[in-house]
Design an enzyme around this catalytic site. Structure first.
Site, short mmCIF file in Angstrom:
data_model
loop_
_atom_site.label_atom_id
_atom_site.label_comp_id
_atom_site.label_asym_id
_atom_site.label_seq_id
_atom_site.Cartn_x
_atom_site.Cartn_y
_atom_site.Cartn_z
N ASP A 1 2.35 2.58 7.95
CA ASP A 1 1.14 1.85 7.57
C ASP A 1 1.48 0.56 6.83
O ASP A 1 1.16 0.39 5.66
CB ASP A 1 0.25 2.76 6.70
CG ASP A 1 -1.19 2.30 6.70
OD1 ASP A 1 -1.50 1.33 7.41
OD2 ASP A 1 -2.00 2.93 6.00
N ASP B 1 0.86 -1.19 0.00
CA ASP B 1 0.00 0.00 0.00
C ASP B 1 0.90 1.24 0.00
O ASP B 1 0.61 2.25 0.64
CB ASP B 1 -0.93 0.01 1.21
CG ASP B 1 -2.05 1.06 1.09
OD1 ASP B 1 -2.33 1.51 -0.03
OD2 ASP B 1 -2.63 1.43 2.13
N1 ATP Z 1 4.40 6.78 14.06
C1 ATP Z 1 3.69 7.85 13.73
N2 ATP Z 1 4.08 9.09 14.12
C2 ATP Z 1 3.35 10.18 13.79
N3 ATP Z 1 2.20 10.14 13.10
C3 ATP Z 1 1.76 8.94 12.68
C4 ATP Z 1 2.46 7.74 12.97
N4 ATP Z 1 1.79 6.69 12.44
C5 ATP Z 1 0.71 7.22 11.84
N5 ATP Z 1 0.67 8.56 11.98
C6 ATP Z 1 -0.36 9.48 11.46
O1 ATP Z 1 -1.58 8.79 11.35
C7 ATP Z 1 -2.01 8.72 9.98
C8 ATP Z 1 -2.66 7.38 9.71
O2 ATP Z 1 -1.76 6.33 9.96
P1 ATP Z 1 -1.86 4.98 9.12
O3 ATP Z 1 -1.74 5.27 7.67
O4 ATP Z 1 -0.88 4.03 9.71
O5 ATP Z 1 -3.34 4.48 9.50
P2 ATP Z 1 -4.58 4.08 8.57
O6 ATP Z 1 -5.65 3.63 9.46
O7 ATP Z 1 -4.14 3.17 7.48
O8 ATP Z 1 -5.01 5.44 8.00
P3 ATP Z 1 -5.38 5.85 6.51
O9 ATP Z 1 -6.70 5.22 6.23
O10 ATP Z 1 -5.42 7.34 6.58
O11 ATP Z 1 -4.28 5.29 5.65
C9 ATP Z 1 -0.76 9.00 9.17
O12 ATP Z 1 -1.05 9.59 7.92
C10 ATP Z 1 0.01 9.96 10.07
O13 ATP Z 1 -0.48 11.27 9.91
MG MG Z 2 -2.42 4.97 5.80
#
Ligand code: ATP
Ligand code: MG
Length: 256
Positions: free
Chosen positions: A208, A192
């Site tokens: 992610d 992804d």
């Molecule tokens: N380790 C981290 N440190 C800081 N911010 C983070 C971190 N992990 C995630 N985030 C924030 O949280 C958001 C979503 O994280 P992630 O992509 O892992 O989750 P998701 O549920 O797949 O969300 P999405 O549907 O938006 O992809 C990221 O775009 C970022 O802004």
């Molecule tokens: Mg994401």
């Protein structure tokens, strides 16, 4: 202490701490998010001194909410809490079946979500060991993953999508080297990868990674091609940049 009492104590603790957070933060996303089981796990993490308290929400994504979490010494973490209710079991199964690390595919959705969180933790560890810049994973318990916070103070780093690089060639080269490291050393395909799942903090940081698959996965090749395509497409907008063709990139990334 009875279960109800534990929950009440925890809720009070979360509440107390929450007041310290700026009221401008998205409180509504916290309220109504936590089911009893999740609150119990948070309680356990606090008891084990993994966390001291949970702060404001960073993101409410498609599969999880990400919060700031604070340790006892004031250190900050990113806490990803996977939602059980809205989990897409069929989607998750596609990325779990065929992964030799998870031979027993669990049937109940909540168990599948726990596997999903554990998969992200394991993938982060593997990527980290392979020298790929990802948030360092700290702890995983059921549907809660605690990891290194990427950002400055308590401001999380922007996504590549929202922060176009001044030196795109350098950033591309770095991401390209991470894709090689992921494949050749961590033996993983992200599946992804795009400008949405890369944070910019002193260079690119890949995030992610729960859906990432091992190379044995029947769709690994297809997922890798899609990842490469996304990255090439994003960087293609920058004038003067030198990019490999899809075919060349695929060959170089998969070269052993
Ligand atoms: N380790 C981290 N440190 C800081 N911010 C983070 C971190 N992990 C995630 N985030 C924030 O949280 C958001 C979503 O994280 P992630 O992509 O892992 O989750 P998701 O549920 O797949 O969300 P999405 O549907 O938006 O992809 C990221 O775009 C970022 O802004
Ligand atoms: Mg994401």
């Amino acid at each position: 202490m009875g279960t109800d009492e534990k929950i009440e104590r925890l809720e009070r603790k979360i509440d107390k701490r929450r007041i310290r957070e700026k009221r401008s933060e998205d409180q509504s996303a916290i309220e109504g998010t936590f089911d009893t089981a999740t609150i119990m796990i948070l309680y356990e993490l606090i008891n084990k001194h993994v966390l001291d308290y949970l702060g404001g929400v960073i993101s409410t994504g498609k599969e999880a909410n990400v919060y700031k979490g604070f340790g006892e010494d004031g250190e900050i973490y990113a806490v990803k809490i996977y939602r059980i209710k809205t989990a897409d079991a069929n989607f998750m199964k596609q990325y779990i079946i065929g992964d030799p690390r998870f031979k027993r595919v669990r049937k109940k959705t909540h168990d599948l979500v726990y596997t999903w969180a554990e998969k992200e933790f394991k993938n982060l560890k593997r990527a980290h060991s392979a020298g790929v810049r990802v948030p360092n994973p700290i702890h995983v318990k059921k549907n809660i993953l605690v990891m290194e916070f990427i950002g400055e103070g308590d401001i999380s780093a922007p996504r590549l999508k929202d922060s176009p690089p001044k030196k795109p060639q350098m950033v591309f080269n770095k991401i390209y080297s991470y894709m090689k490291g992921l494949y050749q050393k961590a033996r993983l395909v992200h599946a992804d990868l795009s400008e949405y799942n890369i944070l910019m903090w002193k260079g690119p940081v890949i995030i992610d990674i729960s859906q990432a698959v091992t190379l044995e996965h029947p769709n690994a090749e297809e997922f890798l091609l899609r990842d490469i395509q996304n990255i090439l497409k994003y960087f293609n907008q920058f004038k003067g940049i030198k990019l490999p063709t899809l075919k060349k990139a695929y060959k170089e990334i998969t070269k052993v």
